[in-house]
Design an enzyme around this catalytic site. Structure first.
Site, PDB file in Angstrom:
ATOM      1  N   ASP A 226      46.169  40.185  36.684  1.00 40.17           N
ATOM      2  CA  ASP A 226      46.858  39.637  37.852  1.00 40.17           C
ATOM      3  C   ASP A 226      47.059  38.125  37.724  1.00 40.17           C
ATOM      4  O   ASP A 226      46.121  37.384  37.409  1.00 40.17           O
ATOM      5  CB  ASP A 226      46.018  39.944  39.098  1.00 40.17           C
ATOM      6  CG  ASP A 226      46.857  40.092  40.351  1.00 40.17           C
ATOM      7  OD1 ASP A 226      48.058  39.779  40.299  1.00 40.17           O
ATOM      8  OD2 ASP A 226      46.313  40.517  41.382  1.00 40.17           O
TER       9      ASP A 226
ATOM     10  N   CYS B 102      53.089  40.458  43.049  1.00 38.53           N
ATOM     11  CA  CYS B 102      52.307  41.523  42.440  1.00 38.53           C
ATOM     12  C   CYS B 102      52.724  42.941  42.839  1.00 38.53           C
ATOM     13  O   CYS B 102      53.002  43.785  41.988  1.00 38.53           O
ATOM     14  CB  CYS B 102      50.822  41.311  42.712  1.00 38.53           C
ATOM     15  SG  CYS B 102      50.399  41.099  44.438  1.00 38.53           S
TER      16      CYS B 102
ATOM     17  N   HIS C   5      49.519  48.023  43.403  1.00 41.30           N
ATOM     18  CA  HIS C   5      48.919  47.079  44.346  1.00 41.30           C
ATOM     19  C   HIS C   5      48.060  47.821  45.363  1.00 41.30           C
ATOM     20  O   HIS C   5      46.977  47.352  45.735  1.00 41.30           O
ATOM     21  CB  HIS C   5      50.004  46.274  45.059  1.00 41.30           C
ATOM     22  CG  HIS C   5      49.465  45.237  45.993  1.00 41.30           C
ATOM     23  ND1 HIS C   5      48.917  44.053  45.557  1.00 41.30           N
ATOM     24  CD2 HIS C   5      49.372  45.208  47.341  1.00 41.30           C
ATOM     25  CE1 HIS C   5      48.511  43.339  46.598  1.00 41.30           C
ATOM     26  NE2 HIS C   5      48.777  44.018  47.694  1.00 41.30           N
TER      27      HIS C   5
ATOM     28  N   HIS D 282      53.262  38.809  36.646  1.00 38.30           N
ATOM     29  CA  HIS D 282      54.301  37.798  36.906  1.00 38.30           C
ATOM     30  C   HIS D 282      53.792  36.460  36.395  1.00 38.30           C
ATOM     31  O   HIS D 282      52.636  36.339  35.964  1.00 38.30           O
ATOM     32  CB  HIS D 282      54.647  37.691  38.393  1.00 38.30           C
ATOM     33  CG  HIS D 282      53.453  37.683  39.291  1.00 38.30           C
ATOM     34  ND1 HIS D 282      52.562  36.639  39.322  1.00 38.30           N
ATOM     35  CD2 HIS D 282      52.970  38.622  40.147  1.00 38.30           C
ATOM     36  CE1 HIS D 282      51.584  36.917  40.173  1.00 38.30           C
ATOM     37  NE2 HIS D 282      51.802  38.114  40.676  1.00 38.30           N
TER      38      HIS D 282
END
Length: 465
Positions: A39, A78, A132, A315
């Site tokens: 993450d 996310c 998520h 990301h």
């Protein structure tokens, strides 16, 4: 031929047949997949040319794999990014919008990446943060209920961290207690993954094992020994702590970091920048250690010879550039992600400049494992790059975040906002994206090409039914 010679011949034939059958089994065995999602990890690693960062275990994997220097997420947040990758479907204005995105809501009829492997006879396991929301599409994706540690990623082990809370209920953004690795949830995720590998070694069943780590997502909580890997005074901070020149008003930074308290630090100061980078780096090194433990067990068990390993960041992340912290826009730092792929029998220890996007991972893994992929998915298999990292793949990649759509080519990053504002950055001449050149006549022809490329991707994205 006497009985003794006949016995020798039969023995040789039996041994030969056994080796032949083992060879056939080895060739036909389904390759396993170990998919590691990290993450908020941007390409801030040693193997990506960031010498400040201590990431020896991921760097070692990179030396045995293909490192994608130009990989991009499709949504810089996310929940949406993960839902997009795991379904192979691009985002739109109404699909995969923010961290609340759920695959089972936005694309209820879509087959998920682990779901197609499950249908192909794989045992599919989710440990930690993959979707998520743990329960998102769980029944069609996983062979058993997704596993999550019983400790929150915000769990604190320094009383000072929670003396003051924000309206969001968050405490201080950093802590460095003298505790063991085992107190934080990422350690438990690594150990559960190791336990699953050990079980698969015994059972011999093909697996798709997804392992999702929380760090370096805020808050920057990690054992003190990882903070001690870095000297605060030596940490280099962003030099472009100002808005890009001619940037449209629509360009915003993420406000997520302000949902935490900062102790004695004040945002926009050198001290704050050094603290935030220090915390981010410490968390990267902590997760790197855990990744190393998982990969070591994969090797110790003899499973690496038939296991595809993927490390992916969901990301990018601003580390103080333009005074931005976090994701949530279409600048390069928010879109570019680390992607490292190791496939037995494929090229190793090389970097590729090929442009790829997160939705390409789905069809690639299916291609590598000879698992049928749905015909509606929007990514393309980059299997060929794993044989020849120097080849061309895409002309451009697509991303969007709420009010902006973006196209990134080899040399340019173009964004179009819903209100008509535009950004164009020359990544070759201005890699830090300090100057929006959209109004310069020199780029008029290029600008039209980028607009057309964007329209094509938008049309592809809305084509899913």
């Amino acid at each position: 031929m006497n009985n003794r010679n006949l016995k020798v011949v039969l023995t040789v034939l039996l041994v030969s047949a056994t080796y032949f059958m083992h060879g056939v089994e080895a060739q036909s065995a389904k390759p396993n997949v170990l998919f590691i999602a990290i993450d908020d990890l941007r390409p801030e690693l040693g193997c990506y040319g960031a010498p400040q960062v201590k990431s020896p275990n991921i760097d070692q994997l990179a030396a045995e794999a293909i490192v994608f220097n130009r990989a991009y997420c499709n949504v810089p947040v996310c929940g949406a990014s993960r839902a997009s990758l795991l379904t192979g479907i691009l985002p739109t204005k109404t699909r995969f919008v923010d961290y609340l995105a759920k695959a089972e809501v936005d694309v209820p009829n879509a087959q998920t990446l682990p779901g197609v492997f499950k249908e192909a006879g794989y045992t599919c396991i989710s440990n930690g943060k993959i979707f998520h929301y743990n329960k998102d599409a769980q029944d069609k994706s996983w062979s058993q209920k997704p596993w999550m540690p019983d400790v929150s990623h915000r769990a604190s082990f320094d009383p000072a961290s929670t003396q003051e809370l924000t309206k969001s209920g968050n405490g201080r953004v950093y802590e460095a207690p003298e505790v063991e690795d085992s107190v934080y949830p990422d350690y438990k995720i690594a150990k559960k993954t190791i336990s699953d590998l050990q079980r698969f070694k015994v059972s011999g069943e093909p697996f798709f094992l997804a392992c999702g780590f929380f760090r370096p997502h805020m808050p920057f909580y990690a054992p003190k020994k990882y903070w001690d890997l870095y000297k605060r005074d030596a940490i280099e901070i962003a030099q472009n702590r100002y808005r890009p020149e001619n940037a449209p008003d629509a360009l915003k930074g993420s406000g997520e970091f302000r949902t935490y308290t900062f102790g004695t630090y004040t945002p926009n100061t050198d001290e704050f920048h050094k603290m935030m980078r220090h915390g981010y780096y410490a968390c990267v090194s902590y997760v790197d250690q855990l990744v190393g433990e998982v990969l070591s067990e994969l090797e110790n068990l003899g499973l690496e010879e038939n296991t595809i390993v993927v490390i992916w960041g969901d990301h990018g992340w601003h580390l103080g550039e333009h005074e931005f912290w976090g994701k949530h826009n279409t600048l390069h730092n928010a879109l570019q992600v680390p992607l490292i792929v190791k496939v037995p029998g494929k090229a190793q220890g090389q970097h590729t400049q090929a442009l790829v996007e997160s939705v390409d991972i789905y069809p690639t893994l299916c291609d590598l494992a000879n698992v049928p992929a749905p015909d509606y998915i929007m990514g393309e298999s980059f299997k060929s790059i794993l044989d020849d990292p120097n080849q061309h793949f895409r002309d451009a990649v697509y991303a969007r975040f709420k009010v902006a759509d973006a196209i990134v080519s080899q040399d340019f990053n173009y964004s179009l906002y819903e209100n008509g504002e535009e950004m164009l950055y020359n990544l070759k001449l201005d890699p830090e994206e300090n100057m929006n050149v959209v109004s310069e006549a020199t780029y008029d022809k290029l600008l039209e090409e980028m607009r057309n490329a964007l329209k094509a991707k938008q049309n592809q994205a809305v084509n899913y039914k």
